[in-house]
Design a protein around this motif. Sequence first.
Motif, PDB file in Angstrom:
ATOM      1  N   GLY A  60      41.399  54.206  36.137  1.00 61.08           N
ATOM      2  CA  GLY A  60      42.675  54.880  35.883  1.00 61.08           C
ATOM      3  C   GLY A  60      43.669  53.937  35.223  1.00 61.08           C
ATOM      4  O   GLY A  60      44.800  54.315  34.941  1.00 61.08           O
ATOM      5  N   TYR A  85      47.027  39.260  34.961  1.00 67.74           N
ATOM      6  CA  TYR A  85      45.781  39.757  34.354  1.00 67.74           C
ATOM      7  C   TYR A  85      46.022  41.075  33.622  1.00 67.74           C
ATOM      8  O   TYR A  85      45.627  41.254  32.474  1.00 67.74           O
ATOM      9  N   ARG A 117      35.476  38.830  36.945  1.00 68.47           N
ATOM     10  CA  ARG A 117      34.829  38.879  35.630  1.00 68.47           C
ATOM     11  C   ARG A 117      33.318  39.105  35.751  1.00 68.47           C
ATOM     12  O   ARG A 117      32.598  39.083  34.762  1.00 68.47           O
ATOM     13  N   ARG A 129      36.184  48.095  38.024  1.00 65.47           N
ATOM     14  CA  ARG A 129      37.487  47.966  37.369  1.00 65.47           C
ATOM     15  C   ARG A 129      38.523  48.735  38.185  1.00 65.47           C
ATOM     16  O   ARG A 129      38.158  49.514  39.069  1.00 65.47           O
ATOM     17  N   LEU A 130      39.778  48.511  37.887  1.00 68.61           N
ATOM     18  CA  LEU A 130      40.819  49.345  38.493  1.00 68.61           C
ATOM     19  C   LEU A 130      40.811  50.643  37.694  1.00 68.61           C
ATOM     20  O   LEU A 130      41.431  50.755  36.628  1.00 68.61           O
ATOM     21  N   ARG A 177      46.586  41.783  29.379  1.00 65.39           N
ATOM     22  CA  ARG A 177      45.648  42.697  28.689  1.00 65.39           C
ATOM     23  C   ARG A 177      46.273  44.044  28.361  1.00 65.39           C
ATOM     24  O   ARG A 177      45.608  44.943  27.850  1.00 65.39           O
TER      25      ARG A 177
HETATM   26  N1  ACO Z   1      40.456  47.102  35.368  1.00 65.27           N
HETATM   27  C1  ACO Z   1      40.216  45.781  35.180  1.00 65.27           C
HETATM   28  N2  ACO Z   1      40.061  45.212  33.968  1.00 65.27           N
HETATM   29  C2  ACO Z   1      40.130  46.017  32.905  1.00 65.27           C
HETATM   30  C3  ACO Z   1      40.370  47.399  32.999  1.00 65.27           C
HETATM   31  C4  ACO Z   1      40.527  47.940  34.287  1.00 65.27           C
HETATM   32  N3  ACO Z   1      40.759  49.250  34.460  1.00 65.27           N
HETATM   33  N4  ACO Z   1      40.386  47.956  31.764  1.00 65.27           N
HETATM   34  C5  ACO Z   1      40.169  46.943  30.904  1.00 65.27           C
HETATM   35  N5  ACO Z   1      40.031  45.762  31.590  1.00 65.27           N
HETATM   36  C6  ACO Z   1      39.849  44.432  31.010  1.00 65.27           C
HETATM   37  C7  ACO Z   1      38.427  44.230  30.496  1.00 65.27           C
HETATM   38  O1  ACO Z   1      37.606  43.673  31.481  1.00 65.27           O
HETATM   39  C8  ACO Z   1      38.660  43.314  29.323  1.00 65.27           C
HETATM   40  O2  ACO Z   1      38.918  42.024  29.839  1.00 65.27           O
HETATM   41  P1  ACO Z   1      38.411  40.718  29.003  1.00 65.27           P
HETATM   42  O3  ACO Z   1      39.147  40.774  27.704  1.00 65.27           O
HETATM   43  O4  ACO Z   1      38.775  39.568  29.869  1.00 65.27           O
HETATM   44  O5  ACO Z   1      36.932  40.883  28.825  1.00 65.27           O
HETATM   45  C9  ACO Z   1      39.993  43.798  28.743  1.00 65.27           C
HETATM   46  O6  ACO Z   1      40.690  44.379  29.861  1.00 65.27           O
HETATM   47  C10 ACO Z   1      39.826  44.817  27.637  1.00 65.27           C
HETATM   48  O7  ACO Z   1      38.968  45.851  28.122  1.00 65.27           O
HETATM   49  P2  ACO Z   1      37.962  46.643  27.190  1.00 65.27           P
HETATM   50  O8  ACO Z   1      36.965  47.349  28.054  1.00 65.27           O
HETATM   51  O9  ACO Z   1      37.456  45.745  26.124  1.00 65.27           O
HETATM   52  O10 ACO Z   1      38.992  47.684  26.546  1.00 65.27           O
HETATM   53  P3  ACO Z   1      38.617  49.015  25.810  1.00 65.27           P
HETATM   54  O11 ACO Z   1      39.770  49.378  24.972  1.00 65.27           O
HETATM   55  O12 ACO Z   1      37.272  48.889  25.145  1.00 65.27           O
HETATM   56  O13 ACO Z   1      38.418  50.043  27.026  1.00 65.27           O
HETATM   57  C11 ACO Z   1      38.835  51.575  28.774  1.00 65.27           C
HETATM   58  C12 ACO Z   1      39.330  50.991  27.439  1.00 65.27           C
HETATM   59  C13 ACO Z   1      37.371  51.994  28.660  1.00 65.27           C
HETATM   60  C14 ACO Z   1      39.653  52.831  29.101  1.00 65.27           C
HETATM   61  C15 ACO Z   1      39.005  50.514  29.892  1.00 65.27           C
HETATM   62  O14 ACO Z   1      40.367  50.138  29.994  1.00 65.27           O
HETATM   63  C16 ACO Z   1      38.472  50.982  31.243  1.00 65.27           C
HETATM   64  O15 ACO Z   1      37.273  50.852  31.511  1.00 65.27           O
HETATM   65  N6  ACO Z   1      39.366  51.524  32.121  1.00 65.27           N
HETATM   66  C17 ACO Z   1      38.925  52.037  33.407  1.00 65.27           C
HETATM   67  C18 ACO Z   1      38.264  53.418  33.209  1.00 65.27           C
HETATM   68  C19 ACO Z   1      39.284  54.491  32.890  1.00 65.27           C
HETATM   69  O16 ACO Z   1      40.332  54.612  33.524  1.00 65.27           O
HETATM   70  N7  ACO Z   1      38.943  55.329  31.912  1.00 65.27           N
HETATM   71  C20 ACO Z   1      39.794  56.479  31.493  1.00 65.27           C
HETATM   72  C21 ACO Z   1      40.434  56.205  30.160  1.00 65.27           C
HETATM   73  S1  ACO Z   1      41.479  57.516  29.700  1.00 65.27           S
HETATM   74  C22 ACO Z   1      40.409  58.697  29.186  1.00 65.27           C
HETATM   75  O17 ACO Z   1      39.433  58.469  28.584  1.00 65.27           O
HETATM   76  C23 ACO Z   1      40.697  60.047  29.515  1.00 65.27           C
END
Ligand code: ACO
Length: 428
Positions: free
Chosen positions: A304, A353, A295, A301-302, A357
Motif C-alpha cells: 500500500g 528509507y 533488503r 514490503r510495506l 525513495r
Molecule cells: N515497502 C518497502 N520498500 C519499497 C516499497 C514498499 N512498499 N515500495 C518500493 N520500495 C523500495 C524498493 O525496495 C526499492 O528500493 P531499492 O532502490 O533500495 O532497491 C525502491 O523502493 C524502488 O522500488 P521499485 O520496486 O523499484 O519501484 P517501482 O516503481 O518499480 O514499483 C511498486 C512500484 C510496485 C508499486 C512498489 O512500490 C511496491 O511494490 N509497492 C508495494 C505494493 C503496492 O502497494 N502495490 C500497489 C500499487 S498501486 C496500484 O497498482 C493500484
Amino acid sequence: MAKTAELRFDGQTIELPIIEGSEGERAIDIGALRSKTGLITLDPGYVNTGSCTSAITFIDGEEGILRYRGYPIEELAEKSTFLECAYLLMYGELPKREVLHAFVDSIRRHTMLHEDFRGFFKALPKDAHPMAACAAAVGALATFYPDSLDPVDERQLEISTHRLIAKLPTLATYAYKHSIGQPFMYPDNRLSYVGNFLHMMFGTPCEDFEIDPVVRKAIDLLLILHADHEQNCSASTVRLVGSSNVNLFASVSSGITALWGPRHGGANQDVIEMLTAIRDEGLSGKEFVERAKSREADAARLTGFGHRVYKNHDPRATVIKKACFEVLEKMGIHSKLLEIAVELEEIALKDEYFVERKLYPNVDFYSGVIYSAIGTPPNMFTAMFAIGRLPGWIAQWMEMHDDKHKIGRPRQVYVGENQRDYVELEDR
Ligand code: ACO
C-alpha cells in the motif's frame, strides 16, 4: 524549445523528433531509430517508455495530480458518479442529462447473466479466488455473445461495452456467493449500479436487504477513484492483448488477470492481511516498518506504499483516507485496523528509507479498511477494484483502436547462447 533531439552513434548523427503533450510532457519519437541506425532501445519495466499518446487520463506524479479527461479527480470524487465517470472516460465528455440517462438505463438493462452461467460458477472449486473466477467468466462472455465480438464494428462494440460494465458486478457477486455456498442473487434493475451490486453481494432470497446510503456512496466513490490510471500494468495489458484485434471480452479478461497481482490491484487484499497480521501478532507499527525496510529478497514490503508514478502523494489515497474516517464514523465503527494504518503511515512518512525513495501511501492503503468495515471479505477487494477499473480499460482499448494501432510487439536484446551443434542424447 528544440523540436528534435540529436543522437550521435558510430560517426553518424541522426535527428529524432520531439513530441510534446498538452501538459508539456516531452518524448523522443524513436520510431525511425532502428531503420536509421540498427539500434533499438532497452527499458525493462518501461520505466522511461511511452507506449502511446493518450487523451484520457493525466497524471503528474511529482505534483500528485490526477485528472480524467481534464477534470481533477478531487472534483469528480465530490460531484460525479461512477457511471458518469465511466461515460466521460470512454466517450471523452461529460454527458448531457438525457444522454447520461440513456447510458445508465442501458447499463441497468444488461445486468442479467445467461442462466447457464450458474453451471459455469458451480464447476469452480469453492475456494476459487474471485479474480480467477472473474477473469475466466469475462473471457467466457465471448462464448455467450458471439454476435458482438468484432472490435471495429461500432454497434457491436457499444453493446459489448454496455454488457461488460453491467455484468461484471453480477459475475463478481456470483463468484462470491458460490464461495460461501449461498444462492446466486438475480440483479434488481430498479436499483442503482452500486445498490444492485450490494444487493447481489449481501442480499439473500430469504429476506429484504436494506441498502445503507452511506455504504452505497462510499463504494461509488471508490469506483470513481479506481476508474482509470493511464498506462498501468493492467491497462497496458488490455491494450497489448487488444492490439491483436481480439475481442473486448478477451482483452478485459487479461486486464483482470494483470490487476490481480500483489504489486498491482492485489495490493488492497494484501494491505488488509498485513494490518490484520500486525493486530493479531501484537506487533508495533515501528517493528513492522523496520521489517519492511529489509533488503532481503523475500522480505515483505510495506504494502500500500510506493508507486511507479507518484513521487509526492497519491491524490486518490488522500480522498480515500478522508472517506475512510467519514464512513467509519457514520457507521459507528471503531476500527483497530484503521488505527494501525494511520500509525504505519505516520512512522513511514518520517522514516529516511521511505522519504529517500519517495514512498507514499497509494490507492490501496486505505481502501481495504472501508471494504472490510462494510463486511466485504478480503478476497473480494481486488474484484471490486476491477469493477472500478473496467471503464478505464475499455477507454484505453477504444482509444488504441481509434489510433489505427500496430500490433504490440516489443523487441529484445538476445543474450543467450550463440549457434551450436545439437548434442546426441548419449553424448551429453
Ligand atoms: N515497502 C518497502 N520498500 C519499497 C516499497 C514498499 N512498499 N515500495 C518500493 N520500495 C523500495 C524498493 O525496495 C526499492 O528500493 P531499492 O532502490 O533500495 O532497491 C525502491 O523502493 C524502488 O522500488 P521499485 O520496486 O523499484 O519501484 P517501482 O516503481 O518499480 O514499483 C511498486 C512500484 C510496485 C508499486 C512498489 O512500490 C511496491 O511494490 N509497492 C508495494 C505494493 C503496492 O502497494 N502495490 C500497489 C500499487 S498501486 C496500484 O497498482 C493500484
